[in-house]
Design a protein around this motif. Structure first.
Motif, short mmCIF file in Angstrom:
data_model
loop_
_atom_site.label_atom_id
_atom_site.label_comp_id
_atom_site.label_asym_id
_atom_site.label_seq_id
_atom_site.Cartn_x
_atom_site.Cartn_y
_atom_site.Cartn_z
N ILE A 30 -1.85 21.69 12.56
CA ILE A 30 -2.09 19.87 12.65
C ILE A 30 -1.24 18.67 12.43
O ILE A 30 -1.36 18.05 12.51
N PRO A 31 -0.49 19.80 10.64
CA PRO A 31 0.60 17.77 10.56
C PRO A 31 1.28 18.40 11.50
O PRO A 31 1.99 17.04 12.31
N PHE A 32 2.10 18.90 12.26
CA PHE A 32 2.88 19.10 13.90
C PHE A 32 2.41 17.40 14.52
O PHE A 32 2.91 17.37 15.23
N VAL A 33 1.15 18.05 15.17
CA VAL A 33 0.67 17.42 16.17
C VAL A 33 0.61 16.19 15.94
O VAL A 33 1.18 14.95 16.65
N MET A 34 -0.24 15.88 14.32
CA MET A 34 -0.01 14.59 13.94
C MET A 34 1.29 13.86 13.67
O MET A 34 1.07 12.47 14.08
N ALA A 35 2.12 14.50 13.23
CA ALA A 35 3.67 13.74 13.01
C ALA A 35 4.50 13.35 14.70
O ALA A 35 4.61 12.83 15.04
N ALA A 36 3.67 14.38 15.60
CA ALA A 36 3.95 14.44 16.69
C ALA A 36 3.51 13.05 17.35
O ALA A 36 4.44 11.96 18.90
N PHE A 37 2.27 11.59 17.22
CA PHE A 37 1.73 11.21 17.64
C PHE A 37 2.44 9.71 17.00
O PHE A 37 2.98 9.11 18.02
N PHE A 38 3.37 9.83 16.34
CA PHE A 38 4.80 9.13 15.27
C PHE A 38 5.85 9.28 15.94
O PHE A 38 6.67 8.37 15.74
N TYR A 39 6.35 10.51 15.73
CA TYR A 39 7.26 10.77 16.56
C TYR A 39 7.61 11.89 17.55
O TYR A 39 8.13 12.89 17.19
N PRO A 40 7.31 11.71 18.73
CA PRO A 40 7.34 12.35 19.95
C PRO A 40 8.39 12.99 20.47
O PRO A 40 8.41 13.74 20.41
N ILE A 41 9.84 12.21 20.25
CA ILE A 41 11.09 12.70 20.12
C ILE A 41 11.39 13.54 19.69
O ILE A 41 11.46 14.94 20.11
N GLU A 42 11.16 12.94 18.21
CA GLU A 42 11.75 14.45 17.39
C GLU A 42 10.63 15.71 17.19
O GLU A 42 11.33 16.54 16.71
#
Length: 76
Positions: A30-42
């Motif tokens: 869940i936190p990884f998916v949320m981070a992917a919204f803001f930092y998709p390349i990373e």
């Protein structure tokens, strides 16, 4: 609502089985998916690195088992 969720948890999750591991992995996802919204390349780079490291570890275990076979057990 809380009692229903607790009942579902107790009915479906066994701490001896692999489903508890799946729940824990879901908590990490869940936190990884949320981070992917803001930092998709990373996030893509991190996911690819995790997949590559997991694959390398798996393949090294397979190679190790092929080169170091277990001796047959002596039967009495």
């Amino acid at each position: 609502m809380l009692s229903w969720m607790q009942r579902c948890w107790q009915d479906n999750v066994s701490y001896e089985g692999g489903l508890a591991l799946l729940w824990m992995d879901g908590l990490l996802l869940i936190p990884f998916v949320m981070a992917a919204f803001f930092y998709p390349i990373e996030a893509l780079i991190a996911a690819a690195a995790l997949v590559l490291v997991s694959f390398a570890i798996y393949e090294s275990c397979v190679i190790w088992k092929r080169r170091h076979p277990h001796p047959p057990h002596a039967r009495s």
